[in-house]
Design a protein around this motif. Structure first.
Motif: not given
Length: 64
Positions: A5-14
């Motif tokens: 979930p942290q990677q998914r959120a970071a990818n969405a922000r990027f």
């Protein structure tokens, strides 16, 4: 390997930041309106008369 979930959120922000850099898609851009001349039609007529008026008067003098 699956995303956390942290990677998914970071990818969405990027992705959101990168999309803002690229600009809006073609469909979302404001379409240009029809070309509008910077000089009004009346001034164009006046300029045409000034440029061609001498010729018109010479032709009238020639025939009348």
């Amino acid at each position: 390997m699956a995303q956390t979930p942290q990677q998914r959120a970071a990818n969405a922000r990027f992705a959101k930041r990168e999309e803002a850099k690229m600009g809006k898609p073609v469909e979302a851009r404001k379409r240009k309106e029809d070309f509008k001349s910077p000089i009004s039609r009346g001034w164009i007529i006046v300029l045409a008369f000034v440029l061609c008026g001498g010729l018109i008067f010479e032709l009238l003098k020639l025939f009348f």
